[in-house]
Design a protein around this motif. Structure first.
Motif, PDB file in Angstrom:
ATOM      1  N   CYS A 196       0.823  -1.209   0.000  1.00 59.98           N
ATOM      2  CA  CYS A 196       0.000   0.000   0.000  1.00 59.98           C
ATOM      3  C   CYS A 196       0.860   1.264   0.000  1.00 59.98           C
ATOM      4  O   CYS A 196       1.795   1.383   0.779  1.00 59.98           O
ATOM      5  CB  CYS A 196      -0.914  -0.015   1.219  1.00 59.98           C
ATOM      6  N   GLN A 246      -4.112   3.871   3.431  1.00 59.41           N
ATOM      7  CA  GLN A 246      -5.508   3.767   3.843  1.00 59.41           C
ATOM      8  C   GLN A 246      -5.986   2.310   3.868  1.00 59.41           C
ATOM      9  O   GLN A 246      -7.130   2.042   4.206  1.00 59.41           O
ATOM     10  CB  GLN A 246      -6.403   4.559   2.866  1.00 59.41           C
ATOM     11  N   THR A 247      -5.127   1.371   3.504  1.00 58.89           N
ATOM     12  CA  THR A 247      -5.513  -0.037   3.415  1.00 58.89           C
ATOM     13  C   THR A 247      -5.986  -0.595   4.760  1.00 58.89           C
ATOM     14  O   THR A 247      -5.498  -0.192   5.815  1.00 58.89           O
ATOM     15  CB  THR A 247      -4.340  -0.893   2.893  1.00 58.89           C
ATOM     16  N   CYS A 252      -1.738  -3.860  -0.388  1.00 63.05           N
ATOM     17  CA  CYS A 252      -2.759  -3.006  -0.990  1.00 63.05           C
ATOM     18  C   CYS A 252      -4.092  -3.750  -1.047  1.00 63.05           C
ATOM     19  O   CYS A 252      -4.137  -4.920  -1.400  1.00 63.05           O
ATOM     20  CB  CYS A 252      -2.320  -2.622  -2.407  1.00 63.05           C
ATOM     21  N   ASP A 253      -5.173  -3.044  -0.701  1.00 62.85           N
ATOM     22  CA  ASP A 253      -6.521  -3.627  -0.812  1.00 62.85           C
ATOM     23  C   ASP A 253      -7.401  -2.826  -1.763  1.00 62.85           C
ATOM     24  O   ASP A 253      -8.594  -3.006  -1.820  1.00 62.85           O
ATOM     25  CB  ASP A 253      -7.180  -3.756   0.565  1.00 62.85           C
ATOM     26  N   SER A 290      -7.831   0.502  -1.676  1.00 64.36           N
ATOM     27  CA  SER A 290      -8.396   1.713  -1.052  1.00 64.36           C
ATOM     28  C   SER A 290      -8.021   2.977  -1.810  1.00 64.36           C
ATOM     29  O   SER A 290      -8.759   3.963  -1.776  1.00 64.36           O
ATOM     30  CB  SER A 290      -7.910   1.843   0.392  1.00 64.36           C
ATOM     31  N   HIS A 291      -6.890   2.963  -2.520  1.00 63.71           N
ATOM     32  CA  HIS A 291      -6.430   4.151  -3.256  1.00 63.71           C
ATOM     33  C   HIS A 291      -7.416   4.555  -4.351  1.00 63.71           C
ATOM     34  O   HIS A 291      -7.450   5.707  -4.761  1.00 63.71           O
ATOM     35  CB  HIS A 291      -5.044   3.920  -3.870  1.00 63.71           C
TER      36      HIS A 291
END
Length: 94
Positions: free
Chosen positions: A76, A80-81, A87-88, A90-91
């Motif tokens: 990430c 914000q993940t 990384c999920d 959220s970006h």
């Protein structure tokens, strides 16, 4: 209607992690290595910690993890993940 306490929004922004990148970092991780993922967004060594969190007021600490196997992953960058350090997506909402 305006915010009755304008300082509260500024305070919240100051405590939130800084968005280091609006895209994830593609990283080749090596098995058995210990990593420290930056969760504050202030590191100059993104996506890894360089100790810059000591300057932040948010109380963010690095996420320490040991990699199980050699693997290319996406870490990430937006901080914000919900699945840090990975990384999920959220970006996409930024």
């Amino acid at each position: 209607m305006s915010d009755p306490n304008p300082a509260s929004a500024a305070d919240a922004a100051e405590l939130a992690p800084k968005v280091a990148s609006k895209t994830p970092f593609k990283v080749d991780l090596m098995a058995t290595y210990r990593y420290a993922w930056c969760s504050c967004g202030l590191s100059n060594y993104q996506p890894f910690c360089d100790g810059s969190h000591t300057m932040s007021k948010g109380g963010h600490k690095p996420v320490i993890f040991t990699q199980d196997k050699d693997e290319t992953v996406y870490l990430c960058g937006c901080k914000q993940t919900g699945k840090g350090p990975r990384c999920d997506g959220s970006h996409k909402a930024l």
